[in-house]
Structures are given as structure tokens and as C-alpha cells.
Motif scaffolding. Sequence first.
Motif, PDB file in Angstrom:
ATOM      1  N   HIS A 147      43.767  18.209  -4.179  1.00  0.00           N
ATOM      2  CA  HIS A 147      43.583  18.758  -5.522  1.00  0.00           C
ATOM      3  C   HIS A 147      42.190  19.355  -5.681  1.00  0.00           C
ATOM      4  N   VAL A 148      41.170  18.666  -5.181  1.00  0.00           N
ATOM      5  CA  VAL A 148      39.807  19.194  -5.263  1.00  0.00           C
ATOM      6  C   VAL A 148      39.706  20.531  -4.534  1.00  0.00           C
ATOM      7  N   LEU A 149      40.313  20.601  -3.367  1.00  0.00           N
ATOM      8  CA  LEU A 149      40.276  21.856  -2.605  1.00  0.00           C
ATOM      9  C   LEU A 149      40.992  22.978  -3.346  1.00  0.00           C
ATOM     10  N   GLN A 150      42.101  22.645  -4.003  1.00  0.00           N
ATOM     11  CA  GLN A 150      42.839  23.655  -4.760  1.00  0.00           C
ATOM     12  C   GLN A 150      42.019  24.173  -5.938  1.00  0.00           C
ATOM     13  N   VAL A 151      41.343  23.273  -6.623  1.00  0.00           N
ATOM     14  CA  VAL A 151      40.509  23.681  -7.755  1.00  0.00           C
ATOM     15  C   VAL A 151      39.372  24.566  -7.276  1.00  0.00           C
ATOM     16  N   GLU A 152      38.753  24.184  -6.164  1.00  0.00           N
ATOM     17  CA  GLU A 152      37.638  24.979  -5.628  1.00  0.00           C
ATOM     18  C   GLU A 152      38.095  26.355  -5.169  1.00  0.00           C
ATOM     19  N   ALA A 153      39.323  26.444  -4.627  1.00  0.00           N
ATOM     20  CA  ALA A 153      39.832  27.724  -4.123  1.00  0.00           C
ATOM     21  C   ALA A 153      40.260  28.647  -5.259  1.00  0.00           C
ATOM     22  N   SER A 154      40.549  28.059  -6.420  1.00  0.00           N
ATOM     23  CA  SER A 154      40.993  28.862  -7.553  1.00  0.00           C
ATOM     24  C   SER A 154      39.821  29.646  -8.138  1.00  0.00           C
ATOM     25  N   TYR A 185      35.417  12.701  -7.887  1.00  0.00           N
ATOM     26  CA  TYR A 185      35.127  11.617  -8.822  1.00  0.00           C
ATOM     27  C   TYR A 185      35.784  10.336  -8.325  1.00  0.00           C
ATOM     28  N   TYR A 186      34.964   9.384  -7.886  1.00  0.00           N
ATOM     29  CA  TYR A 186      35.460   8.096  -7.436  1.00  0.00           C
ATOM     30  C   TYR A 186      35.095   7.018  -8.456  1.00  0.00           C
ATOM     31  N   HIS A 187      35.850   5.946  -8.448  1.00  0.00           N
ATOM     32  CA  HIS A 187      35.653   4.868  -9.416  1.00  0.00           C
ATOM     33  C   HIS A 187      34.218   4.349  -9.387  1.00  0.00           C
ATOM     34  N   GLN A 188      33.674   4.150  -8.205  1.00  0.00           N
ATOM     35  CA  GLN A 188      32.327   3.606  -8.104  1.00  0.00           C
ATOM     36  C   GLN A 188      31.283   4.584  -8.641  1.00  0.00           C
ATOM     37  N   ASN A 189      31.593   5.893  -8.639  1.00  0.00           N
ATOM     38  CA  ASN A 189      30.662   6.856  -9.231  1.00  0.00           C
ATOM     39  C   ASN A 189      30.445   6.550 -10.712  1.00  0.00           C
ATOM     40  N   PHE A 190      31.525   6.222 -11.415  1.00  0.00           N
ATOM     41  CA  PHE A 190      31.415   5.938 -12.844  1.00  0.00           C
ATOM     42  C   PHE A 190      30.674   4.621 -13.086  1.00  0.00           C
ATOM     43  N   VAL A 191      30.880   3.652 -12.193  1.00  0.00           N
ATOM     44  CA  VAL A 191      30.115   2.402 -12.270  1.00  0.00           C
ATOM     45  C   VAL A 191      28.628   2.703 -12.097  1.00  0.00           C
ATOM     46  N   SER A 192      28.324   3.590 -11.184  1.00  0.00           N
ATOM     47  CA  SER A 192      26.933   3.988 -10.955  1.00  0.00           C
ATOM     48  C   SER A 192      26.336   4.670 -12.188  1.00  0.00           C
ATOM     49  N   ARG A 209      38.100  20.180 -14.178  1.00  0.00           N
ATOM     50  CA  ARG A 209      39.489  20.316 -13.724  1.00  0.00           C
ATOM     51  C   ARG A 209      39.795  19.444 -12.514  1.00  0.00           C
ATOM     52  N   ARG A 210      38.768  18.932 -11.843  1.00  0.00           N
ATOM     53  CA  ARG A 210      39.012  18.024 -10.717  1.00  0.00           C
ATOM     54  C   ARG A 210      39.505  16.660 -11.178  1.00  0.00           C
ATOM     55  N   LEU A 211      39.300  16.371 -12.463  1.00  0.00           N
ATOM     56  CA  LEU A 211      39.825  15.131 -13.037  1.00  0.00           C
ATOM     57  C   LEU A 211      41.286  15.360 -13.389  1.00  0.00           C
ATOM     58  N   SER A 212      42.161  14.634 -12.770  1.00  0.00           N
ATOM     59  CA  SER A 212      43.573  14.896 -13.006  1.00  0.00           C
ATOM     60  C   SER A 212      44.360  13.620 -13.185  1.00  0.00           C
ATOM     61  N   TRP A 213      44.620  12.923 -12.089  1.00  0.00           N
ATOM     62  CA  TRP A 213      45.398  11.694 -12.157  1.00  0.00           C
ATOM     63  C   TRP A 213      44.466  10.498 -12.054  1.00  0.00           C
ATOM     64  N   PRO A 214      44.546   9.568 -12.993  1.00  0.00           N
ATOM     65  CA  PRO A 214      43.603   8.437 -12.967  1.00  0.00           C
ATOM     66  C   PRO A 214      43.716   7.599 -11.704  1.00  0.00           C
ATOM     67  N   GLU A 215      44.936   7.457 -11.148  1.00  0.00           N
ATOM     68  CA  GLU A 215      45.067   6.604  -9.969  1.00  0.00           C
ATOM     69  C   GLU A 215      44.321   7.149  -8.757  1.00  0.00           C
ATOM     70  N   ASN A 216      43.984   8.459  -8.773  1.00  0.00           N
ATOM     71  CA  ASN A 216      43.213   9.009  -7.663  1.00  0.00           C
ATOM     72  C   ASN A 216      41.776   8.493  -7.653  1.00  0.00           C
ATOM     73  N   SER A 217      41.277   8.080  -8.793  1.00  0.00           N
ATOM     74  CA  SER A 217      39.896   7.597  -8.886  1.00  0.00           C
ATOM     75  C   SER A 217      39.820   6.113  -9.213  1.00  0.00           C
ATOM     76  N   CYS A 218      40.948   5.417  -9.109  1.00  0.00           N
ATOM     77  CA  CYS A 218      40.969   3.973  -9.353  1.00  0.00           C
ATOM     78  C   CYS A 218      40.837   3.221  -8.037  1.00  0.00           C
ATOM     79  N   ASP A 219      40.081   2.145  -8.059  1.00  0.00           N
ATOM     80  CA  ASP A 219      39.987   1.268  -6.895  1.00  0.00           C
ATOM     81  C   ASP A 219      40.960   0.111  -7.078  1.00  0.00           C
TER      82      ASP A 219
END
Length: 310
Positions: free
Chosen positions: A150-157, A75-82, A206-216
Motif C-alpha cells: 500500500h505504501v508503494l502504491q501511494v508513493e507511485a500515485s 506508520y508502525y505501532h511503536q512509532n506512535f508510542v514514540s 493516505r498511507r494510513l489505511s487499515w488499522p491492523e497494518n499498524s497494530c502489534d
Amino acid sequence: MGLLSELKLAVPWGHIAVKVWGSQKNPPVLCLHGWLDNANSFDRLIPLLPQDLCYVAMDFGGHGLSSHYNPGFPYYHQNFVSEVRRVAAAFKWTPFSLLGHSFGGSVGGLFACMFPEMVHKLILLDSGPFFPDSKEMENIMTYRRRSIDHVLQVEASQKSRRAFSQEELLQGLLNNNSHLSRDCGELLLQRGATKVAEGLVLNRDRRLSWPENSCDFMSKELFVHSARSLQANVLMIKALQGYYDVRRVNDADKEPMLFMVDTLKSILKERFQFVEVPGNHYVHMNKPQILAGVISSFLQDLPRTTSSRL
């Protein structure tokens, strides 16, 4: 104003869920919720606003009742803009107005700069239109690395989503959101959790975790350049006991917010209004009546001073 309908708008990865108040023949206002919240954020505010408008509150992808992104895609910031662009296209809106709380305000602000001709009015609830540098540049690579890991960890779980009791979920939500009242937390969980045999499971990805990871985060120079493209009238409402920074560890530093206000005031002039209100980050849910008058005046083009305090 009663809720008119719940809709699911088709997108390539599933659907975007929206709530609609008022007739779709009326001028539209798209409402964007904060990070990890959902469209129920606006249930208490919208009935207090002008009834000759159509209000649509959407769930961002991975939030509320909207579909999660496909596996492997973060989930990237521009995805939500889209997503905002997709909702506008589905309803065939142009122009329309945006009302965004916190993270939703930054998404709406960036959209208003990318598609300036599409946005008539922009309302920011305890939010800025972007995330300026805020002394974060040295951390950007760390955030991006952490997001990928984090995404990889969620996918591996292989664990299935854990079920909780209503009280467990509510207490967890309130512990992580000290500004949220108990009844407003219950309102968010109505849309943010699903009942299963074992109890309740959270709907959010669950891939949504810390907001700063998806902030531009952007430099001050880019902020100023982007703000010059705004064609919308902008109302920024700052809660006096609200947040000043996307990262709570920086919240005592009010300089980024002051810089945004001064920049927008300088560039937009009479098209910019800044109002401070008593309340915390969730004032639009906890005490919506405090906001209703100033937002209604702005939407109805009633004259106000460019800077005030309620």
C-alpha cells in the motif's frame, strides 16, 4: 474549561500538533485519539472533567494537524508510542496520566508498559491496553505485506489530493463510522480537513489505511508478561454497544476483551477498575456526560468498586 492554546511541538519530520486545556502548572493528562480521528475527539469530554488538571490532546503523526511521516517511512505501532514519549519530553512531564480512546488506548497501554515509572494513571475508553492475538497470528504476514504494498502504491500515485464538498466528506466519514453522530463527524472534520480553492481535502496521510497494518498483535503470554510491568492505576471503560476487536469481522468475539479484563484484574487487583456504560464506540463524543463522573472520580482518587456497570 476553555481551550488554552494550540501548540506545535518540533520533531525531526516536522511537528506534532496539540491542544491544551487548563494551566500547564497543573498535573497533566495526555489524551490520545482513535485511528483516523484527531484531537477534536476530546472537545466535548474535557470541559466536563476536573478543572485542576492540565489536559493535552495530541494529533498522532499523519492525523489532524500533525506532520506526515517522511516519504518512504510507514506508520508502525511503536512509532506512535514514540510520539507519546516525545510529547512527554517536550513538556518535561514525569509522571503524567494517559487517557486513550480505541487505538489511542492501545498506544497508551503499550507506553505505560514500556515506561511504567512515567504513567500515574491510565484510562482506556472502549479500548484495551494492547491488541491480543485475537486469532490473528495467521494473518500477520498478510497484513505486513499489504502495508508495504500500500505504501508503494501511494508513493507511485502522482494524483494530487482529491477535493470534496463538506457534505461529501461528512457522508464518507459517517458511512465508515456508523457509531459517529453527524454533529460529532462535523467536529472531527474541523481538524481533519483543510479548505482549498476546489473544496476540502482530508489532512490525514493516505498511507494510513487499515488499522491492523499498524497494530502489534501479541500472544496471550506476552500480554500477561507486559501487564505485570504496569505501575499505573488503570480504568477501563467499555461501551456496551461499542467494539470488541480492532477488526470488525471479529467483533462478535468478546473473548479477547474478557481475557484482558480478567488478566488486568488478576495482576493489578485494587489498581484496576472496569466499568461498562451505555453507548457506542464514540460515547465520549456522542454522550460525554455518561463518562464524566467515573473519569473524574478516578482522576481525583475518589473510591469506587473495582467492577461496576452504570
